[in-house]
Design an enzyme around this catalytic site. Structure first.
Site, PDB file in Angstrom:
ATOM      1  N   CYS A 131      10.149  74.331  21.586  1.00 32.09           N
ATOM      2  CA  CYS A 131      11.217  75.277  21.241  1.00 32.09           C
ATOM      3  C   CYS A 131      10.877  76.005  19.935  1.00 32.09           C
ATOM      4  O   CYS A 131      10.705  75.368  18.884  1.00 32.09           O
ATOM      5  CB  CYS A 131      12.538  74.534  21.102  1.00 32.09           C
ATOM      6  N   CYS A 177      13.287  75.199  17.050  1.00 38.55           N
ATOM      7  CA  CYS A 177      13.028  73.902  16.436  1.00 38.55           C
ATOM      8  C   CYS A 177      11.819  73.999  15.511  1.00 38.55           C
ATOM      9  O   CYS A 177      11.825  73.466  14.398  1.00 38.55           O
ATOM     10  CB  CYS A 177      12.777  72.844  17.507  1.00 38.55           C
TER      11      CYS A 177
END
Length: 472
Positions: free
Chosen positions: A392, A395
């Site tokens: 991600c 993230c």
């Protein structure tokens, strides 16, 4: 050569089978007064002409098909027909993509327009891909532009469409969703069902199917996809490819070519180009919007946030595609974490996506570990835990601040942990840990059983520290 025949009464003329004028008489043929040749001389010339014509007709044209009794095809036409059916080798688009890998967007668009002419069109969404139209203008070639009007765009986007048409002297070819399908969706699920069950169904009705109809009238299309738009889903976009999802006018797999001229261009460079060329842009950009879609599903992003974080913000990063470019999505969420927690693995054991949030001050929680933590009613220490996926980009963007947070909290009585919540753990995290999108940050207070979800999208270390200080 004309032959005149005179009768004793009134003359009559006609056309003979050989194409020579003649006259008839009941008595004799007389030589014409207009020519010094006699009849025998003319008949001799005629005989030789017929023989020469027969010899010429017996010579077959090069590559010509044999003539039939049904039709007679001129030599030039026959040769052209033979050349037309000559086999043409299909383009090797993988090779072409490598050839154009370092080419400029202008060169790539010029090649696309030259190759496909009126059978290619630019897909325009009303965002910064107006750069594609400017590049097309600079080639000096004619070009077509189409757009998908979902019926739920911002007013500013509709105004921008009008500005672009006037600026470039074009008419955008709008595609609309099927009214019956939209009506059925809204009547059965309401106007905002996508907030509850995901945006895919709504996008399929309002965007994907209209796009499919548009592309069926083309042999190629030009998109504004860039690799940096979404590193987790668009990182492997080539500058040109056979479209892996949609079909063109000839039908079937491989009948449509997809050109991505700005695949290797960074967003900042696109904006530098737009400013340098004084290109009109959507007024929403000045309000914090970067990636612009439908009004209910788009919002501004904060400074430092990734541009796609403003699209379908209630879903995790892997869902942030509407289906128009799903053939370019890189499947990274199927990889599993290895035993040491150092990286993601394919089935053959090769590492693909490195793990993140690696620090001696961070605790890696397994599924039993997070379950035990969630069950404790009287914790001796408070915990802050990030639910994440290593692929991600959002993230990844907060990794440095979270690691720094762990360093600051070391020895304070607050534990800092991480739990990988994608793959097989995703359903559990959604049902039990309030996972909505990646990353989700939870604070487990000392002496309390219920975790508190961090509500802000500001993920810098100071904001996270303030959150912890207020609750510890």
């Amino acid at each position: 050569m004309a032959l005149a025949v005179t009768s004793s009464s009134s003359p009559s003329t006609g056309i003979s089978g050989s194409g020579f004028p003649f006259s008839s008489s009941s008595s004799e043929l007389k030589a014409p007064q207009v020519c010094s040749f006699r009849l025998s001389d003319r008949l001799d010339v005629l005989s030789r002409a017929v023989k020469l014509s027969q010899r010429r007709c017996s010579v077959k044209p090069v590559n010509a098909e044999p003539k039939t009794n049904a039709s007679i095809v001129p030599i030039a036409t026959t040769i052209a027909a033979a050349e037309a059916v000559e086999k043409v080798e299909p383009e090797d688009y993988e090779r072409l993509a490598k050839e154009l890998e370092n080419a400029s967007p202008l060169e790539i668009i010029d090649r696309a327009l030259e190759k496909f002419g009126n059978d290619i069109a630019i897909a325009f969404s009303g965002a910064e891909d107006v750069a594609l139209i400017e590049y097309a203008r600079l080639t000096g070639r004619p070009f077509r532009v189409f757009s998908l009007d979902t019926g739920r765009l911002n007013p500013e986007t509709y105004q921008f469409f009008d500005t672009v048409e006037k600026q470039y002297g074009i008419r955008i070819e709008y595609m609309f969703p099927d009214a019956v399908e939209v009506q059925a969706l809204v009547r059965s699920k309401g106007l905002f069902s996508f907030y509850e069950d995901g945006h895919q169904e709504c996008c399929r009705v309002r965007k994907v199917r209209p796009l499919r109809r548009a592309l069926k009238g083309l042999r190629a299309w030009i998109t504004g996809q860039r690799k940096d738009q979404s590193p987790g889903t668009r990182s492997e976009i080539p500058v040109v490819q056979v479209d892996p999802v949609f079909e063109g006018m000839d039908g079937g797999i491989g009948s449509l070519v997809k050109w991505n001229p700005v695949a290797n261009v960074e967003g900042q460079d696109i904006w530098n180009f737009l400013r340098a060329m004084n290109v009109p842009v959507n007024s929403l950009h000045s309000q914090g919007y970067v990636s612009i879609g439908c009004e209910p599903c788009t919002r501004p992003v904060l400074p430092g946030q990734h541009e796609r974080e403003g699209r379908w913000w209630w879903e995790d990063a892997k869902a942030k595609e509407c289906g128009l470019h799903k053939g370019n999505i890189k499947e990274g969420n199927t990889a599993q974490l290895n035993g040491n927690g150092n990286g993601a693995l394919h089935a053959n054991g090769t590492e693909t996506v490195p793990d993140i949030f690696n620090s001696q001050n961070l605790v890696t929680l397994t599924r039993p570990g997070i379950e035990n933590l969630a069950r404790l009613e009287n914790r001796k220490e408070s915990w802050i835990v990030v639910l994440y996926a290593p692929w991600c980009p959002f993230c990844q963007a907060m990794e440095a601040s979270y690691v720094e947070l762990a360093e600051k909290l070391a020895g304070t009585g607050v534990k800092v942990g991480k739990f990988r919540a994608d793959g097989d753990q995703k359903e559990y995290a959604k049902q039990e840990l309030q996972l909505g999108s990646f990353p989700t940050i939870l604070f487990f207070p000392k002496g309390s059983s219920r975790p508190i979800k961090y509500p802000s999208e500001k993920r810098d270390v100071d904001s996270l520290m303030s959150f912890v200080t207020a609750l510890r």
